[in-house]
Design a protein around this motif. Sequence first.
Motif, PDB file in Angstrom:
ATOM      1  N   ALA A   1       0.824  -1.214   0.000  1.00 38.34           N
ATOM      2  CA  ALA A   1       0.000   0.000   0.000  1.00 38.34           C
ATOM      3  C   ALA A   1       0.861   1.268   0.000  1.00 38.34           C
ATOM      4  O   ALA A   1       0.482   2.285  -0.593  1.00 38.34           O
ATOM      5  N   LEU A   2       2.008   1.220   0.645  1.00 39.09           N
ATOM      6  CA  LEU A   2       2.888   2.399   0.714  1.00 39.09           C
ATOM      7  C   LEU A   2       3.383   2.826  -0.661  1.00 39.09           C
ATOM      8  O   LEU A   2       3.545   4.025  -0.923  1.00 39.09           O
ATOM      9  N   VAL A   3       3.613   1.873  -1.546  1.00 37.48           N
ATOM     10  CA  VAL A   3       4.175   2.203  -2.859  1.00 37.48           C
ATOM     11  C   VAL A   3       3.121   2.309  -3.957  1.00 37.48           C
ATOM     12  O   VAL A   3       3.427   2.731  -5.067  1.00 37.48           O
ATOM     13  N   THR A   4       1.897   1.910  -3.642  1.00 32.12           N
ATOM     14  CA  THR A   4       0.843   1.982  -4.662  1.00 32.12           C
ATOM     15  C   THR A   4      -0.310   2.885  -4.236  1.00 32.12           C
ATOM     16  O   THR A   4      -0.564   3.922  -4.843  1.00 32.12           O
ATOM     17  N   LEU A   5      -1.007   2.502  -3.198  1.00 32.48           N
ATOM     18  CA  LEU A   5      -2.221   3.207  -2.785  1.00 32.48           C
ATOM     19  C   LEU A   5      -1.935   4.587  -2.209  1.00 32.48           C
ATOM     20  O   LEU A   5      -2.622   5.574  -2.540  1.00 32.48           O
ATOM     21  N   LEU A   6      -0.935   4.690  -1.340  1.00 33.41           N
ATOM     22  CA  LEU A   6      -0.639   5.960  -0.664  1.00 33.41           C
ATOM     23  C   LEU A   6      -0.350   7.100  -1.629  1.00 33.41           C
ATOM     24  O   LEU A   6      -0.969   8.174  -1.533  1.00 33.41           O
ATOM     25  N   PRO A   7       0.582   6.956  -2.589  1.00 35.26           N
ATOM     26  CA  PRO A   7       0.858   8.078  -3.493  1.00 35.26           C
ATOM     27  C   PRO A   7      -0.349   8.477  -4.345  1.00 35.26           C
ATOM     28  O   PRO A   7      -0.573   9.671  -4.582  1.00 35.26           O
ATOM     29  N   ILE A   8      -1.148   7.498  -4.779  1.00 36.79           N
ATOM     30  CA  ILE A   8      -2.332   7.822  -5.584  1.00 36.79           C
ATOM     31  C   ILE A   8      -3.314   8.649  -4.774  1.00 36.79           C
ATOM     32  O   ILE A   8      -3.838   9.678  -5.237  1.00 36.79           O
TER      33      ILE A   8
END
Length: 399
Positions: free
Chosen positions: A87-94
């Motif tokens: 989630a840190l590298v996919t969901l969070l930035p989006i």
Amino acid sequence: METELKDFGSNNHRQMDEPADEPRGEDSGKDERPLLKSDSNLSSSPPSAENLQELEKKYAAYVRRDAYGTMGRGELPLSEKILLGFALVTLLPIRLIVGMAILILYSLICHFCTLFTVPNREEGQENYAHLRGWRRVVIVHTGKFLSRALLFTFGFYWISESCRNADAVEKLTGENDCNEQPGESKRPGAIISNHVSHLDILYHMSSSFPSFVAKRSVAKLPFIGLMSKCLGCVYVQRESKSSDFKGVSGVVIERVKEAHQNKNAPMMLLFPEGTTTNGDFLLRFKTGAFLSKSPVLPVILRYPYKRCSPAWDSISGLRHVILLLCQFVNHIEVTKLPVYYPSEQEKEDPILYANNVRKLMACEGNLVMSDIGLAEKRIYHAALNGNNSQPSVLHQKDD
């Protein structure tokens, strides 16, 4: 949006903690509780498991029991670490990018709607809540829509809302809490809500777009500052003299009365607990929200969770935001009670008024009532951090 709704009482200094802390009123009764003392278990290191159990029992309203443990620093199983890392590298930035885009868009809308207009200034306040016509319509309706869009971006895809009617409340409590007088406006002057998370305000913005009390520094923040002025926020100074309290108190009371009598005036959103809990408790109410003698709309918020609790109880702001945005799905359950019309006795006794509304909300929301407050919360935080050198907190009353 960080706000601090605080007391407007007779103290000469403010106790500041979480966002959206509610104005406290001047209680007519004297607080006979003893001054809080430093906990003998506090030391220069984090508490042991035995001491932690004692603290959690004493300060149960602030105990965090999600997958991330106390202060969000608990040991995670491998499966949770993998989910969090993904989630840190996919969901969070989006979510951060989309959330920032929504804030910028609404800021531009507010700038457009306030062009060539003069803000309303009273008692040192500045806002655009007086705007009427198409400007106010655009500000309110786009504000509601984009607030809901922001919640959706943060994983709150569904919001469960339920409304209790007066008959159901009377049957449950055994009392008739609707004391509406003939000819009295049915519109409440303030929304009274329990305080669980910094997301509380975002939900209320998407639902009714009310005004609230905020730190004066909020008005100067990029993007958020102008939005808060369009909401009609009442600003308070972090450290103010008692004369400033009276000014803020007067503004809030007048705004609540105006909202009750004028359908075009924004309602006030007030959190009478004065700080956030873990969502299972309802703290002692401050009377500031009830001094206007106007009817109020009680609203109960709950945040069901499986991994990360949206409650802002004993966790740092940045850590909480990151963990919450890394959760794939979040939930809000909202219970709206009938408008509560104070009796003549309650109008003359704001403490009675506050206590009766609190009892009703606790009964309807299945919440445990607790008399601890902000001072105890600071003691608990100090203990968790292994810090006992906070005399200004440990030896003051939570008036």
